[in-house]
Design a protein around this motif. Structure first.
Motif, PDB file in Angstrom:
ATOM      1  N   CYS A 130       0.851  -1.186   0.000  1.00 48.46           N
ATOM      2  CA  CYS A 130       0.000   0.000   0.000  1.00 48.46           C
ATOM      3  C   CYS A 130       0.892   1.244   0.000  1.00 48.46           C
ATOM      4  N   PRO A 131       0.616   2.236  -0.844  1.00 47.89           N
ATOM      5  CA  PRO A 131       1.454   3.443  -0.866  1.00 47.89           C
ATOM      6  C   PRO A 131       1.454   4.130   0.488  1.00 47.89           C
ATOM      7  N   GLY A 132       2.647   4.492   0.941  1.00 47.04           N
ATOM      8  CA  GLY A 132       2.774   5.104   2.249  1.00 47.04           C
ATOM      9  C   GLY A 132       2.964   4.114   3.378  1.00 47.04           C
ATOM     10  N   GLY A 133       2.791   2.824   3.093  1.00 45.84           N
ATOM     11  CA  GLY A 133       2.932   1.806   4.128  1.00 45.84           C
ATOM     12  C   GLY A 133       1.674   1.653   4.960  1.00 45.84           C
ATOM     13  N   ILE A 134       1.718   0.737   5.908  1.00 40.20           N
ATOM     14  CA  ILE A 134       0.522   0.438   6.697  1.00 40.20           C
ATOM     15  C   ILE A 134       0.124   1.603   7.596  1.00 40.20           C
ATOM     16  N   ASN A 135       1.072   2.494   7.917  1.00 38.78           N
ATOM     17  CA  ASN A 135       0.741   3.634   8.774  1.00 38.78           C
ATOM     18  C   ASN A 135      -0.082   4.695   8.048  1.00 38.78           C
ATOM     19  N   ALA A 136      -0.171   4.595   6.726  1.00 39.84           N
ATOM     20  CA  ALA A 136      -0.934   5.579   5.958  1.00 39.84           C
ATOM     21  C   ALA A 136      -2.401   5.183   5.822  1.00 39.84           C
ATOM     22  N   TRP A 137      -2.774   3.993   6.342  1.00 37.26           N
ATOM     23  CA  TRP A 137      -4.137   3.488   6.167  1.00 37.26           C
ATOM     24  C   TRP A 137      -4.674   2.979   7.499  1.00 37.26           C
ATOM     25  N   ASN A 138      -5.989   3.059   7.635  1.00 34.37           N
ATOM     26  CA  ASN A 138      -6.619   2.533   8.851  1.00 34.37           C
ATOM     27  C   ASN A 138      -6.533   1.016   8.900  1.00 34.37           C
ATOM     28  N   THR A 139      -6.799   0.373   7.761  1.00 33.32           N
ATOM     29  CA  THR A 139      -6.731  -1.088   7.703  1.00 33.32           C
ATOM     30  C   THR A 139      -6.130  -1.537   6.377  1.00 33.32           C
ATOM     31  N   VAL A 140      -5.352  -2.602   6.440  1.00 34.74           N
ATOM     32  CA  VAL A 140      -4.815  -3.257   5.242  1.00 34.74           C
ATOM     33  C   VAL A 140      -5.197  -4.725   5.345  1.00 34.74           C
ATOM     34  N   THR A 141      -5.995  -5.189   4.385  1.00 39.44           N
ATOM     35  CA  THR A 141      -6.520  -6.557   4.433  1.00 39.44           C
ATOM     36  C   THR A 141      -5.973  -7.361   3.265  1.00 39.44           C
ATOM     37  N   PHE A 142      -5.440  -8.536   3.568  1.00 37.72           N
ATOM     38  CA  PHE A 142      -4.875  -9.408   2.538  1.00 37.72           C
ATOM     39  C   PHE A 142      -5.880 -10.509   2.195  1.00 37.72           C
ATOM     40  N   TYR A 143      -6.059 -10.726   0.897  1.00 40.24           N
ATOM     41  CA  TYR A 143      -6.903 -11.806   0.395  1.00 40.24           C
ATOM     42  C   TYR A 143      -6.057 -12.754  -0.452  1.00 40.24           C
ATOM     43  N   MET A 144      -6.686 -13.740  -1.048  1.00 40.27           N
ATOM     44  CA  MET A 144      -5.944 -14.756  -1.792  1.00 40.27           C
ATOM     45  C   MET A 144      -5.238 -14.155  -3.005  1.00 40.27           C
ATOM     46  N   ASN A 145      -5.912 -13.233  -3.717  1.00 44.02           N
ATOM     47  CA  ASN A 145      -5.352 -12.706  -4.956  1.00 44.02           C
ATOM     48  C   ASN A 145      -5.085 -11.208  -4.932  1.00 44.02           C
ATOM     49  N   ASN A 146      -5.411 -10.532  -3.852  1.00 47.69           N
ATOM     50  CA  ASN A 146      -5.220  -9.085  -3.800  1.00 47.69           C
ATOM     51  C   ASN A 146      -5.153  -8.612  -2.362  1.00 47.69           C
ATOM     52  N   GLN A 147      -4.964  -7.336  -2.189  1.00 48.41           N
ATOM     53  CA  GLN A 147      -5.027  -6.719  -0.871  1.00 48.41           C
ATOM     54  C   GLN A 147      -5.757  -5.387  -0.991  1.00 48.41           C
ATOM     55  N   THR A 148      -6.398  -4.970   0.103  1.00 50.99           N
ATOM     56  CA  THR A 148      -7.177  -3.737   0.106  1.00 50.99           C
ATOM     57  C   THR A 148      -6.617  -2.784   1.150  1.00 50.99           C
ATOM     58  N   CYS A 149      -6.308  -1.571   0.713  1.00 52.37           N
ATOM     59  CA  CYS A 149      -5.880  -0.496   1.605  1.00 52.37           C
ATOM     60  C   CYS A 149      -7.108   0.374   1.846  1.00 52.37           C
ATOM     61  N   GLN A 150      -7.526   0.467   3.079  1.00 52.59           N
ATOM     62  CA  GLN A 150      -8.820   1.088   3.394  1.00 52.59           C
ATOM     63  C   GLN A 150      -8.643   2.235   4.389  1.00 52.59           C
ATOM     64  N   GLY A 151      -9.278   3.363   4.104  1.00 53.13           N
ATOM     65  CA  GLY A 151      -9.303   4.486   5.029  1.00 53.13           C
ATOM     66  C   GLY A 151      -7.991   5.237   5.092  1.00 53.13           C
ATOM     67  N   GLN A 152      -7.769   6.161   4.172  1.00 51.55           N
ATOM     68  CA  GLN A 152      -6.518   6.926   4.153  1.00 51.55           C
ATOM     69  C   GLN A 152      -6.421   7.830   5.397  1.00 51.55           C
ATOM     70  N   ARG A 153      -5.299   7.764   6.054  1.00 52.51           N
ATOM     71  CA  ARG A 153      -5.087   8.565   7.261  1.00 52.51           C
ATOM     72  C   ARG A 153      -4.520   9.941   6.930  1.00 52.51           C
ATOM     73  N   ASN A 154      -4.900  10.906   7.723  1.00 53.29           N
ATOM     74  CA  ASN A 154      -4.313  12.238   7.639  1.00 53.29           C
ATOM     75  C   ASN A 154      -3.114  12.270   8.581  1.00 53.29           C
ATOM     76  N   LEU A 155      -1.923  12.109   8.026  1.00 54.61           N
ATOM     77  CA  LEU A 155      -0.730  12.014   8.851  1.00 54.61           C
ATOM     78  C   LEU A 155      -0.373  13.329   9.526  1.00 54.61           C
ATOM     79  N   CYS A 156      -0.964  14.441   9.085  1.00 54.44           N
ATOM     80  CA  CYS A 156      -0.717  15.720   9.754  1.00 54.44           C
ATOM     81  C   CYS A 156      -1.225  15.675  11.193  1.00 54.44           C
ATOM     82  N   ASN A 157      -2.243  14.845  11.445  1.00 56.96           N
ATOM     83  CA  ASN A 157      -2.817  14.745  12.783  1.00 56.96           C
ATOM     84  C   ASN A 157      -2.075  13.752  13.665  1.00 56.96           C
ATOM     85  N   SER A 158      -1.208  12.933  13.065  1.00 52.47           N
ATOM     86  CA  SER A 158      -0.576  11.868  13.849  1.00 52.47           C
ATOM     87  C   SER A 158       0.943  11.912  13.839  1.00 52.47           C
ATOM     88  N   THR A 159       1.530  12.880  13.127  1.00 55.55           N
ATOM     89  CA  THR A 159       2.986  12.891  13.029  1.00 55.55           C
ATOM     90  C   THR A 159       3.655  13.256  14.342  1.00 55.55           C
TER      91      THR A 159
END
Length: 229
Positions: A130-159
């Protein structure tokens, strides 16, 4: 039987059909290039199609889900033999959901998604991070043939780094895992230290005079060489 005039309903039908065809043709021609980069259309059971069908105002055209203004809200480029999304990909920076699974993509996609601040769901091949790594997304889910990066985080609030931007600047998101510092109103330049508006007239005046001076110098040099020869 009464004669049918030019304004009778039966004569209006062909005209209405012609108008609809013209409007449809114009709309098809106005499609962003990224929507027709890959042949075919969005599959009915794809995540992009399901997202698009949830809102009546949205419509599926080619590989895109568009709103009434033609803005891209969904993009489905799965199974398009893409090694990278291509030069037209920034046209989809307004997308909320993008599907890129089943493509031989390169693993490093961080800068490709610069400006994609609205993106909330990204479906990728399983071997692509996932672009930005796992810290850039709320959830990263792996499936058999793909993965889903869900919920882009605003890193300005967490840096947690209060000094990341200068005193007269503020942090704003610039895509998954990406940030940028924007100068406050009335400030510009290096580290937002210059106050007042940026003078375009002065900038182009200095640029123009410098270009003219260099051109005259080069012309004189070439003229002397020509005389010497």
């Amino acid at each position: 039987m009464a004669p049918r005039g030019p304004g009778s309903p039966s004569n209006l039908v062909p005209w209405a059909a012609a108008v609809l065809l013209v409007v449809g043709a114009k709309r098809a021609l106005a499609l962003p290039e990224i929507c027709i980069q890959c042949p075919g259309s969005v599959r009915n059971l794809s995540e992009v199609a399901l997202y698009c069908k949830q809102t009546p105002e949205l419509m599926l055209q080619a590989r895109c889900c568009l709103n009434q203004n033609g803005t891209i809200l969904g993009l489905d480029l799965q199974n398009c033999s893409l090694k990278d999304p291509g030069p037209n990909f920034p046209q989809a920076h307004t997308a909320v959901i993008i599907d890129l699974q089943a493509n031989p993509l390169k693993d490093d996609l961080a800068n490709i998604f610069r400006g994609f601040t609205q993106l909330q769901t990204l479906i990728l091949p399983q071997d692509v991070s996932c672009p930005g790594g796992i810290n850039a997304w709320n959830t990263v889910t792996f499936y058999m043939n793909n993965q889903t990066c869900q919920g882009q985080r605003n890193l300005c609030n967490s840096t947690g780094d209060q000094e990341m931007c200068p005193e007269n600047g503020s942090c704003v998101p610039d895509g998954p895992g990406l940030l940028q510092c924007v100068c406050a109103d009335g400030f510009h330049g290096y580290k937002c230290m210059r106050q007042g508006s940026f003078s375009l007239l002065m900038f182009f005046g200095i640029l123009g005079s410098t270009t003219l001076s260099v051109s005259v110098l080069l012309w004189g040099t070439q003229r002397r060489k020509a005389k010497a020869s």
